[in-house]
Design an enzyme around this catalytic site. Structure first.
Site, PDB file in Angstrom:
ATOM      1  N   ILE A 223     -12.597   2.545  14.608  1.00 17.13           N
ATOM      2  CA  ILE A 223     -13.614   3.051  15.550  1.00 17.13           C
ATOM      3  C   ILE A 223     -14.788   2.073  15.633  1.00 17.13           C
ATOM      4  O   ILE A 223     -15.241   1.710  16.719  1.00 17.13           O
ATOM      5  CB  ILE A 223     -14.110   4.453  15.117  1.00 17.13           C
TER       6      ILE A 223
ATOM      7  N   CYS B 224     -10.020   9.172  17.841  1.00 17.03           N
ATOM      8  CA  CYS B 224     -11.235   8.910  18.617  1.00 17.03           C
ATOM      9  C   CYS B 224     -10.917   8.492  20.054  1.00 17.03           C
ATOM     10  O   CYS B 224     -11.578   8.925  21.003  1.00 17.03           O
ATOM     11  CB  CYS B 224     -12.035   7.819  17.890  1.00 17.03           C
TER      12      CYS B 224
ATOM     13  N   GLU C  40      -8.469  -5.816   4.837  1.00 15.77           N
ATOM     14  CA  GLU C  40      -8.313  -5.461   3.422  1.00 15.77           C
ATOM     15  C   GLU C  40      -7.098  -6.155   2.803  1.00 15.77           C
ATOM     16  O   GLU C  40      -7.124  -6.563   1.650  1.00 15.77           O
ATOM     17  CB  GLU C  40      -8.187  -3.941   3.293  1.00 15.77           C
TER      18      GLU C  40
ATOM     19  N   ARG D 291      -2.575  -2.149  -3.391  1.00 16.14           N
ATOM     20  CA  ARG D 291      -3.809  -1.404  -3.140  1.00 16.14           C
ATOM     21  C   ARG D 291      -3.758  -0.131  -3.972  1.00 16.14           C
ATOM     22  O   ARG D 291      -2.775   0.607  -3.931  1.00 16.14           O
ATOM     23  CB  ARG D 291      -3.904  -1.045  -1.665  1.00 16.14           C
TER      24      ARG D 291
ATOM     25  N   ASN E 167       0.869  -1.172   0.000  1.00 17.24           N
ATOM     26  CA  ASN E 167       0.000   0.000   0.000  1.00 17.24           C
ATOM     27  C   ASN E 167       0.904   1.220   0.000  1.00 17.24           C
ATOM     28  O   ASN E 167       1.462   1.598   1.026  1.00 17.24           O
ATOM     29  CB  ASN E 167      -0.881  -0.031   1.256  1.00 17.24           C
TER      30      ASN E 167
END
Ligand code: ADP
Length: 404
Positions: A328, A280, A382, A88, A9
């Site tokens: 999250i 988060c 992924e 990717r 990636n």
């Protein structure tokens, strides 16, 4: 034949990689080359529970790929024997509706899509070329974030702007996180064989966040658009807003449109509202200590996520599943509960205790037994899907060559 795949990636200043065997087994090797292009670039290698970091003196993408090759050669005990490389790729435009084996024409197609992903696609092309140069004997496959959403119908993917702009420039909704949605769809069909004929909402909530509605396992609507800026409020992205704001920001701040866009992409979202962090977890800690702004940022995030889930659900005739995934979605009971509370009109009812105690990194069903919609937490993967697509295409190409 070996079934190990190097998954890459490649970003403009980083290159993440993993070697997988095409199964749910943890990666044999994984790491990241960071700060490429700066004098402080380095690369990490995680293998068998140990982590090593090396300086990258030639600080470019080629040096990163060369370091991976060298590590593999110098560690025969890791027993890595690659069948191919899976890349990717963020944007496949309207050209790519599925993963493909990379050849010159595909590379040109990825380059052509750079207009919609000017930071990502050129970096992918660079990564692919360097990998071809250094792992020239291995087949290479491209897996696109946009491909899963190529099933959207015209009434969903078109923006209500002059048709000419679509005809001449391909300005339309593309959607992202498609590899994650396809992985989750596969998992759902394993969990519930009836899924093939059922409808689902999937919320991929990470630093980047989007939602998708699926019917018969295919994407029928999604929240991200021509770029990943549209839709939900995210870590640093604003998500959807009145586009007039862009020129107001540029005028008021005396900056260019491009810089104003940068404000919406990099300085907004959780970070912009809290003025604390885009993360988060950090905001949940601050909120627990009474920080009102962290609370406001988290409330806005949940409210917008719920709104977009309800919005894409208008393309479904029924609703059987809601799935939470991404950093999250998988790890924050607080956000899951806040979103579900706002979606009771869709028949979503969760068991608060099951939601709070759901084990990390595992699949859980958190809905109440009598609720019409099953609510799941499904960790996404992924990299695994990229490895599986790569192996699938290699086997297909081998079969074609042998039968030719
Ligand atoms: P990316 O879009 O970069 O792939 P991730 O899917 O890794 O993002 O998600 C990163 C987000 O997940 C961060 O906001 C992080 O704080 C959040 N996150 C991770 N673990 C937790 C947790 N235990 N509680 C709340 N949020 C978490």
């Amino acid at each position: 034949m070996t079934d190990q795949v190097l998954v890459i990636n490649c970003g403009s200043s980083s290159l993440k990689f993993a070697v997988l065997d095409g199964t749910e087994n943890p990666p044999i090797l994984e790491g990241i080359a960071d700060r490429l292009g700066s004098e402080h670039s380095s690369i990490t290698f995680k293998h068998n529970g140990t982590k090593q970091e090396q300086r990258l003196y030639d600080n470019d993408h080629r040096a990163a790929v060369a370091a991976i090759k060298k590590w593999i050669n110098e560690h025969p005990e890791a027993d890595i024997s690659l069948a191919g490389v899976g890349h990717r790729v963020v944007h496949g435009g309207e050209t790519f509706s599925q993963s493909v084996t990379i050849n010159d024409e595909v590379l040109k197609g990825i380059e052509d899509c750079s207009v919609f992903a000017p930071l990502h696609n050129p970096a992918h092309v660079k990564g692919i070329k360097e990998t071809q140069a250094l792992f020239g004997d291995l087949p290479q496959v491209a897996v696109f974030d946009t491909a899963f959403h190529q099933t959207l119908s015209a009434d969903q993917y078109l923006y209500p702007i002059p048709m000419r702009l679509y005809r001449e420039h391909h300005f339309r909704k593309y959607g992202f996180h498609g590899t994650s949605y396809r992985y989750i769809s596969q998992k759902l069909s394993e969990l519930d064989p009836a899924y093939g004929a059922e409808n689902a909402l999937i919320a991929h909530l990470g630093n980047g966040a989007s939602v998708c509605a699926t019917c018969n396992g295919q994407s029928v609507d999604t929240s991200m658009g021509i770029t990943p800026l549209e839709g939900l409020m995210m870590g640093t992205r604003s998500g959807s807003l009145d586009p007039s704001l862009l020129s107001f920001i540029a005028d008021a701040e005396g900056i260019t449109m491009e810089d104003a866009l940068n404000v919406l992409n990099k300085e907004s979202g959780l970070k912009g509202i809290s003025e604390i962090s885009n993360d988060c977890r950090t905001l949940e800690t601050a909120q627990a200590q009474g920080d009102d702004r962290a609370q406001l940022a988290l409330d806005m995030f949940s409210s917008r996520a719920a709104k977009h889930l309800a919005s894409v659900s208008t393309n479904l005739s029924s609703l059987e599943h809601l799935v939470f995934t991404g950093g999250i979605g998988e790890n924050s009971p607080l956000i899951r509960e806040a979103i579900c509370q706002r979606l009771q009109t869709l028949g979503i009812k969760i068991d608060r205790n099951t939601n709070q105690t759901a084990p990390r990194g595992e699949i859980s069903c958190i809905s109440l037994a009598d609720a019409p919609v099953k609510v799941w937490i499904i960790p996404t993967n992924e990299e695994l899907l990229i490895a599986q697509d790569t192996l699938h295409l290699i086997n297909q190409d081998t079969a074609t060559t042998h039968s030719a």
